[in-house]
Scaffold this motif. Structure first.
Motif, PDB file in Angstrom:
ATOM      1  N   GLY A 140       0.807  -1.208   0.000  1.00 53.29           N
ATOM      2  CA  GLY A 140       0.000   0.000   0.000  1.00 53.29           C
ATOM      3  C   GLY A 140       0.843   1.262   0.000  1.00 53.29           C
ATOM      4  O   GLY A 140       0.528   2.245  -0.686  1.00 53.29           O
ATOM      5  N   LEU A 173      -1.579   4.052  -0.862  1.00 50.16           N
ATOM      6  CA  LEU A 173      -2.861   3.693  -0.259  1.00 50.16           C
ATOM      7  C   LEU A 173      -2.650   3.076   1.113  1.00 50.16           C
ATOM      8  O   LEU A 173      -1.585   2.530   1.411  1.00 50.16           O
ATOM      9  N   THR A 197      -5.837  -0.718  -0.344  1.00 55.05           N
ATOM     10  CA  THR A 197      -4.987  -1.614  -1.136  1.00 55.05           C
ATOM     11  C   THR A 197      -5.679  -2.940  -1.404  1.00 55.05           C
ATOM     12  O   THR A 197      -5.722  -3.427  -2.546  1.00 55.05           O
TER      13      THR A 197
END
Length: 435
Positions: free
Chosen positions: A259, A264, A269
């Motif tokens: 991520g 993210l 993710t």
């Protein structure tokens, strides 16, 4: 060129596309709970069994109970009105899910989503069947069924990203609002082709429910396909609410690392990864299944049952390996062939079910099929996996992560029964299809 006496090929394709969008919203609002399950569990302090009730039983109980009455209403009235009203209802309750401040309130809101969604699939499939040319029904229904993976893609990816940034309550709001706008388009631009096939009749002249049951009583293929699909749905619907939680619990550190590489947080993710898995490979699976069914089903209608049987059995080892490998990336890669195999049954089975009944019984026949599928799959699947997870967690002291891992592995073995029932349906299907 006309597809039937009422509409042109162009309008038929437009109508099927709008119904596809309805199907997409159906699964955006249904599957968004999957990616939000872990933050909801943490926020409200829930067990996996309670998550199973929330994601499966609470929704499925109402959905299944109302499916047949709403389908009867659709067969007797305007199916477009039923689809449009249903879309507006479930979208509004999706928004209300984000306003729920307690577990009971959230359960009630999810039941409200079930009330609305009960009126989508049966009349929607019947409309698609009437809009499509006979030789292309499996493809048309497979396209309609592509709303499942595409809606799942949007629900998981957007739901996870929005939840990471704004919280799970806002994710419900953003998921529900587009459906309210689409409902207006349905009412304004679609018309029910039912009037082109029959002279308007009094409601009493429509087939009674007992007439539908009487017709289906001798259709062995219908019952085999229905319970085969139910077994398949038991596995799929049971596992879906927990796949994101599996990656977050078992592979949390690796997910967080990946991520960071794409900017993210973990939930976003996982949502993006699983959404792409369902949207790309799941949609491809639906399309391939419909195309194969139209091509080979024309030579042997039994192929409509053979293809789902082979696919259901072949998917099991890929899923089990995905659950057992130590790497999140490897697990994801092994989920890909399972996704490609998982949707092959939609087009051929739905087309077969439509062909087992006359036009005036199709909404009710489809609703009965979906009642069996969803009562077993949606009603019991998630609860069963949640209870298995709690049992492995507390009873066998495996912990929250390992308990869920083994619950998912064990549940996948139920697909063997689905493969067997599909295979048994191939012979009666060859002699019982009427249209």
């Amino acid at each position: 060129m006309k597809t039937n006496a009422l509409h042109s090929v162009a309008y038929g394709r437009y109508a099927i596309f709008i119904l596809f969008l309805v199907s997409v919203m159906n699964f955006v609002d249904r599957q968004i709970m999957t990616i939000l399950a872990q933050p909801i569990k943490a926020d409200l302090g829930l067990s996996d069994s309670q998550l199973g009730v929330l994601t499966g039983f609470a929704f499925g109980l109402v959905y299944c109970s109302l499916g047949i009455p709403v389908a009867r209403l659709a067969d007797r009235t305007n199916r477009v009105w039923v689809v449009g009203a249903s879309l507006a209802i479930w979208s509004a309750f999706t928004v209300l899910c984000g306003r729920a401040m307690s577990y009971p309130a959230l359960v009630l809101a999810r039941m409200g989503v079930g009330v609305g969604e009960a009126g989508c699939m049966p009349p929607g499939m019947a409309l698609v069947t009437d809009y499509a040319e006979k030789g292309k029904r499996a493809s048309a229904l497979a396209f309609f069924a592509m709303g499942t993976p595409i809606g799942t893609l949007l629900g998981l990816a957007l739901g996870g990203i929005v939840a990471d940034i704004y919280g799970w309550r806002t994710a419900f709001l953003i998921a529900g609002l587009p459906g309210l706008l689409l409902a207006i388009l349905v009412f304004a631009t679609l018309r029910d082709p039912k009037g082109a096939f029959q002279v308007k009749e009094k409601p009493a002249s429509q087939p009674r429910l007992k007439d539908v049951f009487s017709h289906l009583r001798g259709k062995r293929a219908f019952w085999l396909l229905a319970f085969a699909a139910a077994a398949k749905a038991f596995v799929a619907f049971g596992q879906q609410p927990f796949i994101a939680a599996f990656f977050l619990r078992v592979h949390g550190d690796e997910v967080a690392h990946w991520g960071q590489q794409i900017g993210l947080k973990p939930i976003g993710t996982v949502g993006l990864a699983l959404g792409l898995l369902a949207g790309v490979f799941g949609a491809a699976s639906n399309w391939i299944g419909g195309r194969l069914a139209d091509r080979y089903g024309a030579q042997d209608i039994g192929f409509y049952a053979i293809l789902p049987a082979v696919a259901a059995l072949a998917a099991i080892p890929f899923f089990c390996i995905a659950m057992l490998v130590p790497s999140a990336v490897t697990a994801y890669l092994f989920l890909i062939p399972g996704s490609l195999l998982g949707g092959l049954w939609f087009g051929p089975v739905l087309a077969a079910v439509q062909g087992l009944s006359p036009r005036e019984m199709r909404s009710t026949t489809t609703s009965l099929f979906l009642f069996i599928l969803n009562m077993v799959g949606m009603g019991l699947g998630a609860v069963a996996v949640g209870c298995l997870s709690d049992m492995f967690n507390h009873g066998f002291h495996l912990g929250d992560a390992e308990g869920l891992r083994w619950a998912l592995v064990v549940s996948s073995l139920f697909a063997v029964s689905a493969a067997g029932l599909f295979w048994m349906a191939r012979k009666p299907l060859r002699v019982e299809v009427i249209d």
